[in-house]
Design an enzyme around this catalytic site. Structure first.
Site, PDB file in Angstrom:
ATOM      1  N   GLU A  57       9.942   1.918  10.463  1.00 59.51           N
ATOM      2  CA  GLU A  57      10.893   3.162  10.481  1.00 59.51           C
ATOM      3  C   GLU A  57      10.036   4.356  10.540  1.00 59.51           C
ATOM      4  OE1 GLU A  57      12.186   6.189   9.138  1.00 59.51           O
ATOM      5  OE2 GLU A  57      12.389   5.302   6.775  1.00 59.51           O
TER       6      GLU A  57
ATOM      7  N   GLU B  38       9.221  16.841  15.227  1.00 58.69           N
ATOM      8  CA  GLU B  38       9.406  16.589  13.950  1.00 58.69           C
ATOM      9  C   GLU B  38       8.475  17.662  13.068  1.00 58.69           C
ATOM     10  OE1 GLU B  38      10.384  13.049  11.083  1.00 58.69           O
ATOM     11  OE2 GLU B  38       8.658  12.763  11.798  1.00 58.69           O
TER      12      GLU B  38
ATOM     13  N   CYS C 207      12.807  11.804   7.060  1.00 57.27           N
ATOM     14  CA  CYS C 207      12.931  11.453   8.505  1.00 57.27           C
ATOM     15  C   CYS C 207      14.363  11.628   9.184  1.00 57.27           C
ATOM     16  CB  CYS C 207      12.418  10.181   8.681  1.00 57.27           C
ATOM     17  SG  CYS C 207      12.822   8.905   7.571  1.00 57.27           S
TER      18      CYS C 207
ATOM     19  N   PRO D 102      -6.742   3.944   7.311  1.00 53.47           N
ATOM     20  CA  PRO D 102      -7.799   3.245   8.147  1.00 53.47           C
ATOM     21  C   PRO D 102      -8.218   2.219   7.430  1.00 53.47           C
ATOM     22  CG  PRO D 102      -7.832   5.921   8.756  1.00 53.47           C
ATOM     23  CD  PRO D 102      -6.696   5.665   7.549  1.00 53.47           C
TER      24      PRO D 102
ATOM     25  N   LYS E  58       0.833  -1.174   0.120  1.00 57.91           N
ATOM     26  CA  LYS E  58       0.081   0.039   0.104  1.00 57.91           C
ATOM     27  C   LYS E  58       0.696   1.300   0.105  1.00 57.91           C
ATOM     28  CE  LYS E  58      -1.776   2.715   2.985  1.00 57.91           C
ATOM     29  NZ  LYS E  58      -1.889   4.056   2.311  1.00 57.91           N
TER      30      LYS E  58
ATOM     31  N   GLY F 295      -4.677   0.339   5.232  1.00 58.91           N
ATOM     32  CA  GLY F 295      -3.172   0.060   6.124  1.00 58.91           C
ATOM     33  C   GLY F 295      -3.725  -0.972   7.434  1.00 58.91           C
TER      34      GLY F 295
END
Length: 475
Positions: free
Chosen positions: A245, A379, A279, A204, A170, A207
């Site tokens: 990750e 972040e 990230c 939702p 996905k 996944g």
């Protein structure tokens, strides 16, 4: 004919069980340029059933066959290279040069690294009278993000196939078109029916269904820590393996013995790359307190060089961020930096001058940031750098490690032994010394709330394997 409204299941392009279209937005214009179908539990069931059936035979294919398959995939990938770059550029706003040289290149490089790792990989070993076998874990649900779409798709699909697993992918529904191109590559390469399946959709509706599916043996997820927690909780009910990750807030320690001007300037470049949407970006720069203002001046000069604009223009360095949601989040965090008393060195709220639409962010540097400020802890995922002071090396290491994240860390020094000593004390899955080239043969993954498991090369293959001991094999 476009496959944008179809899924790839059991070796063919199929319509969703229940049609439901979703606009795909070009972030440089804020306008829809195509649509995809979003799936449901029924589509996931079909894809997982195909993968489960295919696993029965694919799990026992000889390594040489899997190697030949990966090499065919790489060949077709290279033939479709420009299509991939164009898709990434439009779906996430990456400048075309960056889409080619970094985004599309990353998929190629990881495929090459996985092939190299598989060629040398041993799937069995003797321990006295016991033989240790490494066997594929089973049907794998792969959930990938929008910020490095091909990097993360290949980092999951290639090692899973190398291990002998079958997969349901996905991609992010925000940047899904490069994933569809990748599925076309898999089809053209002759991947056996059911070995690779693609279902588009939301977290939702697709996944989480994948994560909780009884016939899925492993979930590999890349995305936010918030979403990763949901995936892990959902997967826990069926006690499946989960590799993640997740987020990061990486510190970049500029040691006193570094080439200061170069280290600071390259730190700005690293933070702003991909419009800050990485990230592992070095978003917290730590500098000696007595050189803080010097660092701000260097950082300002470095940031001024970045040209923000149309991803299709040759002169553009930074395109937009990917969505309205991301734009609004970054604007909120920039505002918090100002409100909490950080020094705004350059950039700030709003779009860059002359850009009236598109999710464009002004390249922003904050100075005199303290560790308790929101911009030092959350972040941001945009071109926003926070510069913090430290009193001595122990203070720098303490500040660097004082975060819930642990994906990456950076150390700059002209004394390599000094840098290595500091790197050894960083609580992060990857530590980069003096801005090295990207190494797709290294391991990649995080400590703490940055996730678990590792990707890239043989490290990725390992995570898709079960360990079986056959005791008495050699008796």
């Amino acid at each position: 004919m476009s496959n944008h409204l179809k899924f790839f299941i059991d070796g063919q392009w199929v319509d969703p069980v229940t049609p439901k279209a979703l606009d795909v937005i070009d972030p440089s214009t804020e306008e829809a340029y195509t649509q995809i179908s979003t799936g449901s539990a029924a589509d996931v069931d079909k894809a997982v059933a195909a993968a489960k059936e295919a696993f029965v035979s694919f799990a026992f294919t000889p390594k040489a066959e899997r190697l030949a398959l990966l090499k065919r995939i790489l060949e077709i990938y290279n033939a479709r290279f420009e299509d991939i770059a164009q898709a990434v550029s439009q779906e996430m706003g990456a400048p075309l040069a960056f889409a080619r040289d970094s985004q599309a290149w990353a998929g190629r490089a990881h495929m090459e690294a996985t092939i190299e790792a598989l060629e040398a990989y041993a799937f069995s070993a003797r321990r006295g009278a016991t033989t240790i076998l490494k066997e594929p874990v089973g049907v794998c649900a792969l959930i990938t993000p929008w910020n490095w779409p091909l990097n993360q798709i290949v980092c999951k699909v290639a090692p899973a196939i190398a291990a002998g697993c079958t997969v349901v992918l996905k991609p992010s529904e925000i940047a899904p078109i490069s994933g569809i191109v990748f599925a076309e590559i898999m089809e053209a390469a002759g991947v056996p029916k059911g070995v690779f399946n693609l279902v588009n959709g939301t977290g939702p509706e697709v996944g989480q269904v994948m994560a909780g599916h009884l016939d899925v043996d492993m979930v590999s997820f890349t995305g936010s820590t918030r979403a990763g927690i949901i995936v892990a909780k959902t997967a826990a009910d069926t006690v499946k393996r989960v590799a993640q990750e997740l987020g990061g807030k990486s510190a970049n320690i500029i040691l006193p013995d570094a080439d200061f001007e170069t280290a600071v300037a390259l730190g700005v470049d690293g933070c702003f790359s991909n419009s800050g949407q990485s990230c592992d970006a070095p978003t917290r720069m730590l500098v000696p307190a007595d050189r803080h203002d010097e660092a701000l001046a260097i950082a300002r000069t470095a940031a001024e060089k970045f040209r923000v604009g149309d991803p299709r223009a040759d002169e553009t360095d930074l395109g937009p961020v990917v969505s309205q949601v991301q734009y609004d989040k970054i604007q909120r965090l920039i505002a918090s930096g100002i409100e909490e008393g950080a020094t705004l060195v350059i950039g700030g709220p709003g779009r860059p001058e002359g850009l009236n639409r598109g999710y464009y962010i002004r390249p922003t540097v904050f100075g005199h940031v303290t560790p308790d400020m929101t911009i030092a802890r959350e972040e941001i995922f945009g071109p926003v750098l926070s510069i913090l002071s430290y009193e001595d090396e122990e203070d720098a290491i303490r500040i660097a490690n004082d975060t819930v994240y642990g994906l990456a860390a950076y150390v700059q020094s002209q004394d390599i032994d000094h840098a290595r000593r500091v790197a050894a004390r960083m609580r992060a899955g990857s530590v980069y010394v003096n801005y090295p080239d990207w190494d797709t043969r290294s391991s990649f993954g995080g400590y703490k709330q940055s996730g678990n498991g590792r990707e890239y090369a043989e490290w990725g293959v390992h995570d898709f394997l079960e360990i079986k001991s056959v005791v008495g094999w050699g008796a």
